[in-house]
Design a protein around this motif. Structure first.
Motif, PDB file in Angstrom:
ATOM      1  N   GLY A  40       0.804  -1.223   0.000  1.00  0.00           N
ATOM      2  CA  GLY A  40       0.000   0.000   0.000  1.00  0.00           C
ATOM      3  C   GLY A  40       0.832   1.266   0.000  1.00  0.00           C
ATOM      4  O   GLY A  40       0.323   2.355   0.253  1.00  0.00           O
ATOM      5  N   SER A  41       2.135   1.121  -0.278  1.00  0.00           N
ATOM      6  CA  SER A  41       3.025   2.284  -0.237  1.00  0.00           C
ATOM      7  C   SER A  41       3.310   2.826  -1.636  1.00  0.00           C
ATOM      8  O   SER A  41       2.987   2.169  -2.634  1.00  0.00           O
ATOM      9  CB  SER A  41       4.363   1.872   0.402  1.00  0.00           C
ATOM     10  OG  SER A  41       5.074   1.027  -0.478  1.00  0.00           O
ATOM     11  N   VAL A  42       3.949   3.991  -1.695  1.00  0.00           N
ATOM     12  CA  VAL A  42       4.306   4.535  -3.015  1.00  0.00           C
ATOM     13  C   VAL A  42       5.320   3.627  -3.710  1.00  0.00           C
ATOM     14  O   VAL A  42       5.393   3.586  -4.937  1.00  0.00           O
ATOM     15  CB  VAL A  42       4.852   5.986  -2.951  1.00  0.00           C
ATOM     16  CG1 VAL A  42       3.775   6.959  -2.527  1.00  0.00           C
ATOM     17  CG2 VAL A  42       6.065   6.105  -2.055  1.00  0.00           C
ATOM     18  N   ALA A  43       6.103   2.858  -2.938  1.00  0.00           N
ATOM     19  CA  ALA A  43       7.049   1.925  -3.555  1.00  0.00           C
ATOM     20  C   ALA A  43       6.307   0.698  -4.085  1.00  0.00           C
ATOM     21  O   ALA A  43       6.728   0.086  -5.062  1.00  0.00           O
ATOM     22  CB  ALA A  43       8.110   1.491  -2.549  1.00  0.00           C
ATOM     23  N   GLY A  44       5.225   0.340  -3.431  1.00  0.00           N
ATOM     24  CA  GLY A  44       4.451  -0.823  -3.855  1.00  0.00           C
ATOM     25  C   GLY A  44       5.045  -2.142  -3.396  1.00  0.00           C
ATOM     26  O   GLY A  44       4.461  -3.199  -3.561  1.00  0.00           O
ATOM     27  N   THR A  45       6.225  -2.069  -2.832  1.00  0.00           N
ATOM     28  CA  THR A  45       6.912  -3.273  -2.401  1.00  0.00           C
ATOM     29  C   THR A  45       7.902  -2.912  -1.303  1.00  0.00           C
ATOM     30  O   THR A  45       8.226  -1.739  -1.119  1.00  0.00           O
ATOM     31  CB  THR A  45       7.658  -3.903  -3.607  1.00  0.00           C
ATOM     32  OG1 THR A  45       8.421  -5.014  -3.152  1.00  0.00           O
ATOM     33  CG2 THR A  45       8.621  -2.916  -4.248  1.00  0.00           C
ATOM     34  N   GLY A  46       8.372  -3.905  -0.577  1.00  0.00           N
ATOM     35  CA  GLY A  46       9.337  -3.639   0.494  1.00  0.00           C
ATOM     36  C   GLY A  46       9.402  -4.847   1.399  1.00  0.00           C
ATOM     37  O   GLY A  46       8.614  -5.785   1.251  1.00  0.00           O
ATOM     38  N   GLU A 272       8.734   2.759   1.083  1.00  0.00           N
ATOM     39  CA  GLU A 272       7.888   1.611   1.430  1.00  0.00           C
ATOM     40  C   GLU A 272       6.982   1.877   2.636  1.00  0.00           C
ATOM     41  O   GLU A 272       6.140   1.054   2.978  1.00  0.00           O
ATOM     42  CB  GLU A 272       8.730   0.367   1.680  1.00  0.00           C
ATOM     43  CG  GLU A 272       9.555   0.422   2.941  1.00  0.00           C
ATOM     44  CD  GLU A 272      10.235  -0.923   3.223  1.00  0.00           C
ATOM     45  OE1 GLU A 272       9.587  -1.793   3.804  1.00  0.00           O
ATOM     46  OE2 GLU A 272      11.413  -1.072   2.844  1.00  0.00           O
ATOM     47  N   TYR A 273       7.179   3.040   3.301  1.00  0.00           N
ATOM     48  CA  TYR A 273       6.305   3.382   4.431  1.00  0.00           C
ATOM     49  C   TYR A 273       5.342   4.517   4.096  1.00  0.00           C
ATOM     50  O   TYR A 273       4.493   4.878   4.911  1.00  0.00           O
ATOM     51  CB  TYR A 273       7.149   3.791   5.649  1.00  0.00           C
ATOM     52  CG  TYR A 273       8.059   2.681   6.133  1.00  0.00           C
ATOM     53  CD1 TYR A 273       7.542   1.431   6.447  1.00  0.00           C
ATOM     54  CD2 TYR A 273       9.437   2.879   6.257  1.00  0.00           C
ATOM     55  CE1 TYR A 273       8.368   0.402   6.868  1.00  0.00           C
ATOM     56  CE2 TYR A 273      10.276   1.858   6.690  1.00  0.00           C
ATOM     57  CZ  TYR A 273       9.724   0.622   6.988  1.00  0.00           C
ATOM     58  OH  TYR A 273      10.541  -0.403   7.408  1.00  0.00           O
ATOM     59  N   ILE A 274       5.502   5.123   2.924  1.00  0.00           N
ATOM     60  CA  ILE A 274       4.658   6.272   2.558  1.00  0.00           C
ATOM     61  C   ILE A 274       3.394   5.774   1.846  1.00  0.00           C
ATOM     62  O   ILE A 274       3.497   5.136   0.789  1.00  0.00           O
ATOM     63  CB  ILE A 274       5.437   7.250   1.639  1.00  0.00           C
ATOM     64  CG1 ILE A 274       6.707   7.747   2.350  1.00  0.00           C
ATOM     65  CG2 ILE A 274       4.552   8.406   1.206  1.00  0.00           C
ATOM     66  CD1 ILE A 274       7.616   8.613   1.466  1.00  0.00           C
ATOM     67  N   PRO A 275       2.219   6.042   2.411  1.00  0.00           N
ATOM     68  CA  PRO A 275       0.982   5.503   1.819  1.00  0.00           C
ATOM     69  C   PRO A 275       0.742   6.025   0.407  1.00  0.00           C
ATOM     70  O   PRO A 275       0.970   7.197   0.116  1.00  0.00           O
ATOM     71  CB  PRO A 275      -0.118   5.990   2.760  1.00  0.00           C
ATOM     72  CG  PRO A 275       0.568   6.420   4.006  1.00  0.00           C
ATOM     73  CD  PRO A 275       1.954   6.831   3.625  1.00  0.00           C
ATOM     74  N   ALA A 281      -3.477   5.632   3.790  1.00  0.00           N
ATOM     75  CA  ALA A 281      -3.030   6.567   4.843  1.00  0.00           C
ATOM     76  C   ALA A 281      -3.933   6.429   6.069  1.00  0.00           C
ATOM     77  O   ALA A 281      -3.456   6.339   7.205  1.00  0.00           O
ATOM     78  CB  ALA A 281      -3.056   8.004   4.322  1.00  0.00           C
ATOM     79  N   ASP A 282      -5.244   6.382   5.845  1.00  0.00           N
ATOM     80  CA  ASP A 282      -6.175   6.246   6.974  1.00  0.00           C
ATOM     81  C   ASP A 282      -5.909   4.945   7.722  1.00  0.00           C
ATOM     82  O   ASP A 282      -5.920   4.910   8.951  1.00  0.00           O
ATOM     83  CB  ASP A 282      -7.630   6.289   6.475  1.00  0.00           C
ATOM     84  CG  ASP A 282      -8.034   7.690   6.025  1.00  0.00           C
ATOM     85  OD1 ASP A 282      -7.384   8.670   6.441  1.00  0.00           O
ATOM     86  OD2 ASP A 282      -9.008   7.807   5.245  1.00  0.00           O
ATOM     87  N   ALA A 283      -5.688   3.877   6.961  1.00  0.00           N
ATOM     88  CA  ALA A 283      -5.454   2.570   7.596  1.00  0.00           C
ATOM     89  C   ALA A 283      -4.168   2.603   8.417  1.00  0.00           C
ATOM     90  O   ALA A 283      -4.114   2.108   9.549  1.00  0.00           O
ATOM     91  CB  ALA A 283      -5.375   1.477   6.534  1.00  0.00           C
ATOM     92  N   GLN A 284      -3.119   3.210   7.858  1.00  0.00           N
ATOM     93  CA  GLN A 284      -1.846   3.266   8.596  1.00  0.00           C
ATOM     94  C   GLN A 284      -1.983   4.155   9.837  1.00  0.00           C
ATOM     95  O   GLN A 284      -1.469   3.837  10.905  1.00  0.00           O
ATOM     96  CB  GLN A 284      -0.727   3.778   7.683  1.00  0.00           C
ATOM     97  CG  GLN A 284       0.655   3.485   8.239  1.00  0.00           C
ATOM     98  CD  GLN A 284       1.747   4.211   7.463  1.00  0.00           C
ATOM     99  OE1 GLN A 284       1.912   5.425   7.612  1.00  0.00           O
ATOM    100  NE2 GLN A 284       2.479   3.482   6.647  1.00  0.00           N
ATOM    101  N   ALA A 285      -2.676   5.287   9.674  1.00  0.00           N
ATOM    102  CA  ALA A 285      -2.842   6.216  10.811  1.00  0.00           C
ATOM    103  C   ALA A 285      -3.591   5.528  11.954  1.00  0.00           C
ATOM    104  O   ALA A 285      -3.269   5.713  13.127  1.00  0.00           O
ATOM    105  CB  ALA A 285      -3.586   7.473  10.369  1.00  0.00           C
ATOM    106  N   GLU A 286      -4.575   4.726  11.597  1.00  0.00           N
ATOM    107  CA  GLU A 286      -5.342   4.021  12.624  1.00  0.00           C
ATOM    108  C   GLU A 286      -4.420   3.096  13.421  1.00  0.00           C
ATOM    109  O   GLU A 286      -4.589   2.908  14.613  1.00  0.00           O
ATOM    110  CB  GLU A 286      -6.429   3.210  11.928  1.00  0.00           C
ATOM    111  CG  GLU A 286      -7.587   2.869  12.815  1.00  0.00           C
ATOM    112  CD  GLU A 286      -8.630   2.049  12.058  1.00  0.00           C
ATOM    113  OE1 GLU A 286      -8.872   2.319  10.857  1.00  0.00           O
ATOM    114  OE2 GLU A 286      -9.172   1.119  12.676  1.00  0.00           O
TER     115      GLU A 286
END
Ligand code: HEM
Length: 407
Positions: A40-46, A272-275, A281-286
């Motif tokens: 779910g990150s801008v990298a798409g992988t990690g 890999e951590y940037i939504p 983003a909402d899911a990560q913030a939660e």
């Protein structure tokens, strides 16, 4: 409220925004298991490693070495003249630093010029709301993010919060300006300098007896901490605008996210951590922001400093109650209670009853004749808040600290 005191209220709002960005918060951060997927990150992988244990290896090693070599005062002096995105780095920088900065200032391959142009439109249209939200939602929230509050409190800048706030406000101003990431803008410079500042803090804070006593972690400002602070900014702002039913075209909403994704990247957050989307983003913030919010003595102290910023002009008589009421309105009773913010018999009910219709009138969703009486009061507040927010961000030099707060 007379003009003078209103001015103070708004000035305090702008300063608060600065604080939020800074990472001015503090203590025991409840840790939740990291299950957010790099898909779910801008990298798409990690690799999916918990960012709690990842920092900024290259910058951290480099800045630790600059501090150990005693190069920081010279570097700060040279970097004072480096202000524009397209400006060559000043001559005389240590070769390893120059090499790092040349790479760190490059936009990633996923930077999208069209989205950045749309972000300009969004920032111009929504500048009034953004000023208030960065200031009073993100800024005050930063005081209940324990790790951030403690780091800010015990680092060099903690000794002079006004100065620190104006430096942080600069980032909020730069990202919202017309040429933010363009050659003549300053956002890239501000981010790269801030990345160096954070690296210095990671080296210095573990040497502070005050911080080591208060903090739960050995090295501050992990990648996870940075995402927590990131969510207190764009994610929180977008959630509020959505809750207020401000109509935002999908392209503008995505563009605003994009400008903050780039900001995160340039601050040294790994792709890999940037939504990649608001849903991610909402899911990560939660997962990372909501569970860590908590009061700390340092955060309560910082919040009090923020709420008193208007006191220079009106003795706090009006500005403090208004800022307190806005904080309660934006962040809720639980956080207001943590920060010992008293209930305001006039402002609390006014905000609850009139803010919704006020937004609806502004957005053309409710006919003007039905505008509540408080319409002009709120409108004036927003205008002045935005203006002062910008004025807080007067050109100020972000400098690498070489000590902690002395006591
Ligand atoms: C400094 C922004 C995350 C702690 C700064 C500055 C900016 C900034 C613009 C420079 C201001 C100055 O020199 O005073 C941000 C943004 C973040 C972020 C946009 C996330 C997206 C964090 C986090 C922490 C933190 C997570 C701690 C947990 C600090 C400290 C300083 C600082 C301690 C300043 C040190 C000093 O000079 O004393 N930050 N920050 N920041 N930040 Fe952050």
């Amino acid at each position: 409220m007379d003009n003078l005191s209103r001015r103070n209220v708004l000035k305090a709002g702008g300063a608060l925004g600065a604080l939020g960005a800074l990472g001015v918060v503090a203590p025991a951060q409840a840790s939740t298991e990291w299950t957010w997927s790099p898909a779910g990150s801008v990298a798409g992988t990690g690799v999916g490693a918990d960012p709690r244990w990842v920092w900024d290896e290259e910058a951290d090693r480099l800045v630790a070495s600059l501090l150990d070599r005693g190069d920081v005062p010279k570097v700060n002096e040279l970097l004072r003249t480096w202000t524009k995105n397209d400006q060559p780095l000043p001559a005389g920088l240590p070769a390893d630093l120059r090499d790092f900065m040349e790479r760190a200032r490059r936009l990633p391959h996923w930077a999208d010029r069209d989205k950045l142009a749309t972000a300009v439109e969004f920032n111009e249209k929504r500048g009034l709301y953004l000023g208030v939200l960065y200031g009073l939602a993100s800024g005050m929230m930063s005081t209940v993010i324990p790790k951030e509050a403690r780091a800010v409190y015990y680092s060099q800048g903690g000794a002079d919060m006004k100065d620190r706030i104006s430096k942080t406000a600069k980032l909020g101003y730069d990202i919202g300006s017309r040429d933010a990431y363009q050659p003549g803008g300053e956002m890239i410079v501000t981010c790269v300098k801030t990345r160096l500042v954070h690296a210095a803090v990671r080296h210095l804070l573990p040497q502070s007896p005050y911080w080591t006593k208060a903090a739960e972690e050995e090295i501050p400002i992990s990648q996870r901490d940075m995402m927590v602070t990131w969510h207190s900014l764009p994610t929180t702002v977008m959630q509020k605008l959505t809750a207020w039913e401000v109509p935002i075209p999908a392209a503008e909403s995505e563009a605003f996210l994009h400008s903050w994704q780039l900001g995160g990247h340039l601050l040294g957050i790994k792709d890999e951590y940037i939504p990649v989307s608001w849903a991610e983003a909402d899911a990560q913030a939660e997962q990372v922001l909501d569970p860590v919010l908590a009061p700390t003595p340092e955060g309560v102290d910082l919040a009090d400093i923020l709420l008193n910023l208007g006191a220079d002009i009106d003795g706090g008589v009006l500005s403090k109650p208004v800022l307190g009421a806005f904080t309660r309105f934006l962040l809720g009773d639980r956080i207001a209670g943590w920060l010992h913010i008293p209930r305001e018999p006039i402002w609390d009910p006014l905000l609850n009853a009139a803010w919704g219709p006020f937004i609806a009138v502004r957005e053309g969703l409710l006919p003007f004749p039905l505008a509540p009486e408080s319409y002009w009061l709120f409108d004036e507040f927003l205008r002045r808040a935005a203006l002062l927010y910008l004025s807080e961000a007067r050109p100020i030099s972000i400098e690498i600290p070489d000590t902690n707060r002395p006591s």
